[in-house]
Motif scaffolding. Structure first.
Motif, short mmCIF file in Angstrom:
data_model
loop_
_atom_site.label_atom_id
_atom_site.label_comp_id
_atom_site.label_asym_id
_atom_site.label_seq_id
_atom_site.Cartn_x
_atom_site.Cartn_y
_atom_site.Cartn_z
N GLY A 179 0.73 -1.02 0.02
CA GLY A 179 -0.04 -0.05 -0.09
C GLY A 179 0.72 1.28 -0.17
N VAL A 180 0.41 2.00 1.04
CA VAL A 180 1.29 3.34 1.08
C VAL A 180 1.89 3.25 2.40
N GLY A 181 2.14 2.23 2.89
CA GLY A 181 2.73 1.73 4.24
C GLY A 181 1.76 1.12 5.28
N LEU A 182 2.11 0.32 6.04
CA LEU A 182 1.15 -0.18 7.06
C LEU A 182 1.72 0.35 8.57
N THR A 183 0.83 0.78 9.30
CA THR A 183 1.21 0.98 10.81
C THR A 183 0.67 -0.04 11.83
N ARG A 184 1.24 0.29 12.98
CA ARG A 184 0.52 -0.64 14.04
C ARG A 184 -1.05 -0.65 14.24
N HIS A 185 -1.13 0.57 14.02
CA HIS A 185 -2.78 0.81 14.15
C HIS A 185 -3.55 0.21 13.08
N ASP A 186 -2.90 0.30 11.71
CA ASP A 186 -3.54 -0.36 10.75
C ASP A 186 -3.86 -2.09 11.04
N ILE A 187 -2.61 -2.65 11.61
CA ILE A 187 -2.49 -3.94 11.84
C ILE A 187 -3.53 -4.43 12.71
N ARG A 188 -3.52 -3.54 13.79
CA ARG A 188 -4.62 -3.86 15.15
C ARG A 188 -5.99 -3.79 14.69
N GLU A 189 -6.06 -2.59 13.77
CA GLU A 189 -7.66 -1.88 13.70
C GLU A 189 -8.17 -3.10 12.34
N GLN A 190 -7.45 -3.68 11.61
CA GLN A 190 -7.87 -4.54 10.51
C GLN A 190 -7.64 -5.83 10.89
N TYR A 221 -5.14 5.00 -8.67
CA TYR A 221 -4.72 4.37 -7.48
C TYR A 221 -5.22 5.06 -6.03
N ALA A 222 -5.29 6.60 -6.36
CA ALA A 222 -5.88 7.35 -5.34
C ALA A 222 -7.36 6.96 -5.05
N SER A 223 -8.12 6.68 -6.01
CA SER A 223 -9.40 6.03 -5.70
C SER A 223 -9.61 4.80 -5.18
N HIS A 224 -8.69 4.04 -5.43
CA HIS A 224 -8.55 2.58 -4.96
C HIS A 224 -8.17 2.68 -3.42
N VAL A 225 -7.09 3.47 -2.91
CA VAL A 225 -6.76 3.75 -1.80
C VAL A 225 -7.69 4.36 -0.82
N ARG A 226 -8.53 5.02 -1.31
CA ARG A 226 -9.50 5.75 -0.48
C ARG A 226 -10.32 5.17 0.51
N LYS A 227 -10.54 3.79 0.18
CA LYS A 227 -11.38 2.81 0.99
C LYS A 227 -10.53 2.45 2.16
N PHE A 228 -9.14 2.75 2.37
CA PHE A 228 -8.58 2.52 3.61
C PHE A 228 -8.36 3.73 4.31
N GLY A 229 -8.97 4.90 4.04
CA GLY A 229 -8.91 6.04 4.72
C GLY A 229 -8.11 7.12 4.09
N GLU A 230 -8.66 8.59 4.37
CA GLU A 230 -8.19 9.70 3.83
C GLU A 230 -6.75 9.80 3.96
N ASP A 231 -6.34 9.32 5.14
CA ASP A 231 -4.91 9.68 5.36
C ASP A 231 -4.04 8.78 4.30
N LYS A 232 -4.47 7.66 3.88
CA LYS A 232 -3.92 6.83 2.82
C LYS A 232 -3.77 7.79 1.58
N VAL A 233 -4.77 8.37 1.31
CA VAL A 233 -4.89 9.30 0.04
C VAL A 233 -3.70 10.38 0.38
N THR A 234 -3.87 10.90 1.59
CA THR A 234 -2.97 12.15 1.61
C THR A 234 -1.47 11.43 1.49
N ALA A 235 -1.02 10.36 1.99
CA ALA A 235 0.05 9.60 2.08
C ALA A 235 0.55 9.58 0.26
N PHE A 236 -0.34 8.99 -0.38
CA PHE A 236 -0.27 8.92 -1.60
C PHE A 236 0.02 10.03 -2.45
N GLN A 237 -0.79 10.88 -2.19
CA GLN A 237 -0.47 12.40 -2.91
C GLN A 237 0.67 12.99 -2.85
N ALA A 238 1.15 12.69 -1.34
CA ALA A 238 2.59 13.27 -1.26
C ALA A 238 3.54 12.74 -1.87
#
Length: 216
Positions: free
Chosen positions: A108-119, A159-176
């Motif tokens: 993806g655009v990176g996985l965090t501890r929070h992502d792993i626990r939350e999902q 891809y931006a559209s695809h990653v949006r389902k994982f949260g706006e923070d992921k879209v922001t990371a991709f756009q960066a």
């Protein structure tokens, strides 16, 4: 750090691939990601290590091979583990952490501890984030090509559209990343790949891909 040559990397893929069909799919994808990364690197001008980018791109998905069962089917339920499995492979081969991280830190655009626990992801709880510019570039380049049935290129908006389902923070990371590295000329990448390998070289017939279970 001594990096493996393209020939040595190809040999590693051949060593771990469970068969020619899996090798064709995974290695072709890695070659294409490498071409995308090299194209973006040529525009960057920020002194990135081109040899490290090339090696990281060519090896980033080697862990996928460990997800095939004896019948040659891919374990989709554990696909998210391919990065840490690849990291284990490269570490076992004696490569330094700097190269191993391209496997575990490209999903993806990176996985965090929070992502792993939350999902509830089947991964050791840790942050799997691209840190160096080289890691970020390979992770970004990977977003523009899929191992789907059939394989396809994705533009940045798709891809931006695809990653949006994982949260706006992921879209922001991709756009960066998009702002940092720009957008690849995918038509040029596809043409260069076909010129080097022949049209559709290394990309099995759709029925073969379906048998492997490579649907995404």
């Amino acid at each position: 750090m001594t990096l493996p040559t393209p020939q040595e990397i190809r040999a590693l893929h051949e060593k771990y691939a469970p068969g020619q069909e899996a090798l064709d799919v995974v290695y072709t994808h890695c070659e294409i990601v490498s071409r995308i990364a090299e194209q973006l690197l040529a525009r960057d001008g920020q002194g990135l290590d081109a040899d490290l980018v090339r090696a990281g791109a060519l090896l980033h998905d080697i862990g996928v091979y460990r997800l095939f069962d004896d019948a040659g089917r891919l374990d989709h339920g554990n696909y998210i583990r391919h990065g840490v499995l690849g990291h284990e492979i490269l570490r076992g081969e004696g490569f330094p952490e700097r190269l191993c991280r391209f496997c575990s830190c490209h999903t993806g655009v990176g996985l965090t501890r929070h992502d792993i626990r939350e999902q509830g992801l089947p991964l050791p709880v840790a942050d799997y984030l691209a840190e160096s510019a080289e890691e970020q570039l390979v992770m970004y380049a990977d977003k523009f090509h899929t191992k789907s049935t059939p394989p396809k290129f994705l533009d940045a908006d798709a891809y931006a559209s695809h990653v949006r389902k994982f949260g706006e923070d992921k879209v922001t990371a991709f756009q960066a990343l998009r702002a940092r590295f720009g957008e690849p000329d995918l038509a040029a990448v596809e043409t260069a790949h076909e010129d080097a390998a022949g049209p559709a070289a290394g990309i099995p017939h759709e029925a073969v891909r379906a048998r492997l279970g490579l649907e995404r």
